[in-house]
Write a protein that holds these residues in place. Structure first.
Motif, PDB file in Angstrom:
ATOM      1  N   SER A 170      44.625  52.994  47.861  1.00 28.48           N
ATOM      2  CA  SER A 170      45.360  54.021  48.596  1.00 28.48           C
ATOM      3  C   SER A 170      46.864  53.790  48.525  1.00 28.48           C
ATOM      4  CB  SER A 170      44.925  54.024  50.064  1.00 28.48           C
ATOM      5  OG  SER A 170      45.745  54.904  50.808  1.00 28.48           O
ATOM      6  N   PRO A 171      47.655  54.852  48.375  1.00 28.63           N
ATOM      7  CA  PRO A 171      49.107  54.685  48.454  1.00 28.63           C
ATOM      8  C   PRO A 171      49.548  54.325  49.883  1.00 28.63           C
ATOM      9  CG  PRO A 171      48.516  57.003  48.187  1.00 28.63           C
ATOM     10  CD  PRO A 171      47.258  56.223  48.035  1.00 28.63           C
ATOM     11  N   ASP A 172      48.711  54.636  50.875  1.00 33.17           N
ATOM     12  CA  ASP A 172      48.999  54.306  52.274  1.00 33.17           C
ATOM     13  C   ASP A 172      48.214  53.051  52.655  1.00 33.17           C
ATOM     14  OD1 ASP A 172      49.461  54.131  54.979  1.00 33.17           O
ATOM     15  OD2 ASP A 172      48.351  55.949  55.511  1.00 33.17           O
ATOM     16  N   ARG A 173      48.836  51.899  52.405  1.00 29.98           N
ATOM     17  CA  ARG A 173      48.206  50.633  52.795  1.00 29.98           C
ATOM     18  C   ARG A 173      49.091  49.904  53.806  1.00 29.98           C
ATOM     19  NH1 ARG A 173      46.613  47.720  47.463  1.00 29.98           N
ATOM     20  NH2 ARG A 173      48.310  48.929  46.600  1.00 29.98           N
ATOM     21  N   GLU A 174      49.742  50.684  54.645  1.00 28.33           N
ATOM     22  CA  GLU A 174      50.611  50.144  55.687  1.00 28.33           C
ATOM     23  C   GLU A 174      49.834  49.199  56.607  1.00 28.33           C
ATOM     24  OE1 GLU A 174      54.304  49.805  57.807  1.00 28.33           O
ATOM     25  OE2 GLU A 174      53.844  50.582  55.804  1.00 28.33           O
ATOM     26  N   HIS A 175      48.546  49.457  56.792  1.00 28.73           N
ATOM     27  CA  HIS A 175      47.729  48.619  57.676  1.00 28.73           C
ATOM     28  C   HIS A 175      47.709  47.162  57.244  1.00 28.73           C
ATOM     29  CE1 HIS A 175      44.175  48.348  54.954  1.00 28.73           C
ATOM     30  NE2 HIS A 175      44.629  49.513  54.522  1.00 28.73           N
ATOM     31  N   LEU A 176      47.891  46.905  55.951  1.00 29.41           N
ATOM     32  CA  LEU A 176      47.887  45.522  55.468  1.00 29.41           C
ATOM     33  C   LEU A 176      49.099  44.732  55.953  1.00 29.41           C
ATOM     34  CD1 LEU A 176      46.685  46.124  51.795  1.00 29.41           C
ATOM     35  CD2 LEU A 176      45.315  45.354  53.755  1.00 29.41           C
ATOM     36  N   LYS A 177      50.156  45.431  56.358  1.00 26.04           N
ATOM     37  CA  LYS A 177      51.354  44.753  56.875  1.00 26.04           C
ATOM     38  C   LYS A 177      51.180  44.295  58.318  1.00 26.04           C
ATOM     39  CE  LYS A 177      54.538  47.428  53.986  1.00 26.04           C
ATOM     40  NZ  LYS A 177      55.627  48.405  54.010  1.00 26.04           N
ATOM     41  N   TRP A 178      50.113  44.765  58.984  1.00 28.60           N
ATOM     42  CA  TRP A 178      49.946  44.491  60.411  1.00 28.60           C
ATOM     43  C   TRP A 178      48.652  43.752  60.723  1.00 28.60           C
ATOM     44  CZ3 TRP A 178      54.373  45.226  62.643  1.00 28.60           C
ATOM     45  CH2 TRP A 178      55.270  46.105  62.043  1.00 28.60           C
ATOM     46  N   ASN A 179      47.604  44.040  59.995  1.00 30.94           N
ATOM     47  CA  ASN A 179      46.293  43.449  60.268  1.00 30.94           C
ATOM     48  C   ASN A 179      46.152  42.138  59.503  1.00 30.94           C
ATOM     49  OD1 ASN A 179      43.648  43.227  61.225  1.00 30.94           O
ATOM     50  ND2 ASN A 179      42.822  44.253  59.423  1.00 30.94           N
TER      51      ASN A 179
END
Length: 196
Positions: free
Chosen positions: A30-39
């Motif tokens: 996914s181009p939206d993998r922002e969750h990896l920066k927090w989880n």
């Protein structure tokens, strides 16, 4: 046998084989993998093939055919896989586990979906398991997770200073938790849902 919990806007349900490509997409494509920066950003995510990724879900798929309490469920919003909730052992000897949540699609952040899903998950675990407490482990830079835990009745129980390194900076390790009797006194505890 199948677990499917219906909330106001969120469904928590068993993971199926058909969900594996969607989960893989959110972690690796996914181009939206922002969750990896927090989880858990202090744990490196190695690339794996879809086949190897699917192997990690074999036990969960088998558990979905039993009456055993689940360790992970899909968060479904608007008919699509948007995230997961889970639990993991800290110490099986002392019956101590922690719980977590990740919503992969950042378009669904800060809209109350996480609060609803997490309350449903907590209610499910307190109903299905003979546990005296639920808790989380996070890092001090993840203020969104700490606010979510507080909305669900958790209190900060421990702070280990400068114990996590995220993107080259030190952060505190945070432990938050709630006891069964505290949960049962919450106005939203009957059904696990409530206003965000």
């Amino acid at each position: 046998m199948a677990v499917r919990l219906q909330g106001e806007r969120v469904i928590l349900r068993d993971i199926t084989a058909g969900d594996i490509p969607d989960l893989y997409y959110h972690y690796h494509e996914s181009p939206d993998r922002e969750h990896l920066k927090w989880n858990g950003p202090y744990q490196e995510l190695d690339w794996v093939s879809l086949m190897d990724f699917a192997k990690d879900y074999e036990d969960l798929l088998l558990t979905a055919r039993t009456h055993q309490p689940r360790s992970r469920l899909i968060i479904e919003i608007d008919g699509k896989v948007r995230g997961t909730v889970g639990r993991y052992w800290v110490s099986e000897v002392t019956n101590w586990f922690e719980i977590g949540i990740v919503i992969y699609d950042s378009n669904y952040w800060s809209g109350g979906y996480g609060t609803e899903a997490f309350r449903m998950w907590m209610n499910y675990l307190f109903t299905e398991l003979d546990t005296v407490r639920l808790g989380i482990g996070t890092w001090s830079g993840n203020e969104r997770m700490m606010r979510l835990a507080a909305k669900c009745g958790m209190k900060e129980e421990a702070r280990v200073r400068k114990a996590r390194i995220v993107r080259g900076e030190y952060y505190d390790a945070i432990k938050m938790g709630i006891l069964r009797e505290e949960w049962e006194s919450m106005p939203f505890a009957r059904n696990g849902v409530g206003q965000a």
